[in-house]
Write an enzyme that holds these catalytic residues in place. Structure first.
Site, short mmCIF file in Angstrom:
data_model
loop_
_atom_site.label_atom_id
_atom_site.label_comp_id
_atom_site.label_asym_id
_atom_site.label_seq_id
_atom_site.Cartn_x
_atom_site.Cartn_y
_atom_site.Cartn_z
N LEU A 1 -10.37 3.32 -0.93
CA LEU A 1 -10.75 2.93 -2.29
C LEU A 1 -11.83 1.85 -2.24
O LEU A 1 -12.84 1.91 -2.95
CB LEU A 1 -9.51 2.41 -3.03
CG LEU A 1 -9.74 1.81 -4.41
CD1 LEU A 1 -10.29 2.86 -5.37
CD2 LEU A 1 -8.44 1.22 -4.96
N GLY B 1 -5.20 -2.40 -1.89
CA GLY B 1 -5.44 -2.71 -0.49
C GLY B 1 -6.01 -1.54 0.28
O GLY B 1 -6.30 -1.65 1.47
N ASP B 2 -6.18 -0.41 -0.40
CA ASP B 2 -6.60 0.81 0.28
C ASP B 2 -8.06 0.73 0.72
O ASP B 2 -8.96 0.57 -0.11
CB ASP B 2 -6.41 2.00 -0.66
CG ASP B 2 -6.76 3.30 0.02
OD1 ASP B 2 -5.88 3.88 0.65
OD2 ASP B 2 -7.94 3.73 -0.06
N VAL B 3 -8.29 0.86 2.01
CA VAL B 3 -9.65 0.69 2.53
C VAL B 3 -10.55 1.85 2.08
O VAL B 3 -11.76 1.67 1.95
CB VAL B 3 -9.62 0.54 4.06
CG1 VAL B 3 -9.25 1.84 4.73
CG2 VAL B 3 -10.96 0.04 4.58
N TRP C 1 0.83 -1.21 0.00
CA TRP C 1 0.00 0.00 0.00
C TRP C 1 0.87 1.25 0.00
O TRP C 1 0.65 2.17 -0.80
CB TRP C 1 -0.93 0.02 1.22
CG TRP C 1 -1.76 1.25 1.29
CD1 TRP C 1 -2.94 1.47 0.65
CD2 TRP C 1 -1.47 2.46 2.00
NE1 TRP C 1 -3.40 2.74 0.92
CE2 TRP C 1 -2.52 3.36 1.75
CE3 TRP C 1 -0.42 2.87 2.82
CZ2 TRP C 1 -2.56 4.65 2.30
CZ3 TRP C 1 -0.45 4.15 3.36
CH2 TRP C 1 -1.51 5.02 3.10
#
Length: 305
Positions: free
Chosen positions: A263, A259-261, A240
């Site tokens: 996004l 993996g960006d929460v 990330w």
DNA sequence: TTCCAGGCTTAAC
DNA sequence: GTTAAGCATGGA
């Protein structure tokens, strides 16, 4: 005083590309009241720089379309070379060298991106041109909510960065990596950094200060993936963080932090899914965005924050 | 108190 | 090579 100029000197102007909207970029810059590295208002953004070892307060405005004005609010006018560096920084800050027409062709044909492209038309990826600042911001933002990430950045900046009082406000420069040479882990714990964040920040600071890591070196790699591999060698820097740095510092429009929460939540929200998409599902979804994944991500973030 | 947040490392399969 | 567990910290 010899060489002193009047207040509010216009230093230079930069021509603006098509598909650039300063107000929309200001909206992005204004997304958190906790931001400590610049100050926005209706007309522009003001930021503290150190050029030729001299502190200056710089203001950016767009009084007429297609021209960005760079004004000196405080300090001594920098020389031509320093102004050239400042101009490059601003170009990178707002990604002004990019032709965005291909992205808009992609976005306008995409059900998820189309409304965002319309609503934020002219938004550029707002970069973090300084590698140390970009890495630190990513490290501080690992696995914590944004409000707390901003608080950590403010703590770090206020403790180790240079500052300037002007017009009743305090302006900060993000601390230089050299500043951390003598800093102990415990000092950073006191600023509420976790053990991992503190260790990684010091590691990155030492690397950059010693010349063992630089933006130029990363940009000179044969591919963005090669730059990412170099970043992944640093303990505490994972997928990330490295993708985030590719996106906001290395001018890489193909970076895609799956993996960006944030996004994931944006896609969940916009598609009406009852759960967050998996990284694999995001990769699938991004097929039509190929080449512009970072821009798609940046616009998707705008759906949330 | 629980769950989540713009994750990473290590250990086990 | 992939997956699970542990790690920390503040906010809601």
């Amino acid at each position: 005083m010899w060489g002193r100029r009047g207040m509010n000197d216009l230093l230079f102007e930069l021509p603006l590309p098509a598909l650039f909207d300063f107000d929309v970029c200001l909206e992005y810059l204004n997304r958190s009241p906790l931001e400590c590295l610049y100050r926005t208002d209706q007309q522009g953004v003001t930021r503290y720089f150190i050029l030729d070892n001299m502190p200056v307060l710089i203001r950016l405005t767009v009084p007429e379309e297609s021209k960005l004005q760079v004004t000196l609010l405080h300090g001594t006018a920098p020389g031509p070379e320093a102004q050239e560096r400042l101009a490059r920084y601003i170009m990178e800050w707002f990604d002004l060298g990019r032709d965005l027409a291909p992205f808009y062709r992609v976005a306008e044909a995409d059900p998820l991106l189309q409304p965002l492209a319309q609503q934020h038309r002219g938004l550029r990826i707002v970069g973090i041109p300084d590698l140390f600042e970009a890495l630190c911001w990513a490290i501080l933002g690992q696995q914590v909510n944004l409000a707390f990430a901003y608080r950590l950045k403010h703590q770090l900046t206020a403790a180790y960065g240079k500052s300037l009082e002007w017009g009743g406000q305090t302006y900060y420069e993000f601390p230089a990596p050299e500043v951390f040479a003598e800093v102990e882990l415990e000092e950073l714990f006191a600023l509420q950094l976790t053990r991992s964040k503190a260790r990684t920040v010091l590691e990155v600071a030492a690397l950059i200060a010693s010349g063992g890591l630089s933006r130029e070196e990363l940009l000179a790699k044969p591919s963005p993936e090669a730059a990412e591999q170099r970043l992944l060698e640093i303990r505490g820097v994972g997928p990330w963080t490295s993708q985030y740095v590719r996106m906001r510092c290395l001018d890489d429009t193909t970076a895609f932090p799956v993996g960006d929460v944030g996004l994931q939540n944006a896609v969940k929200f916009l598609t009406g899914m009852d759960r967050k998409p998996t990284p694999a599902e995001l990769v699938q979804l991004a097929q039509p965005w190929r080449g512009w994944e970072a821009y798609a991500t940046f616009y998707l973030w705008r759906a949330l924050y």
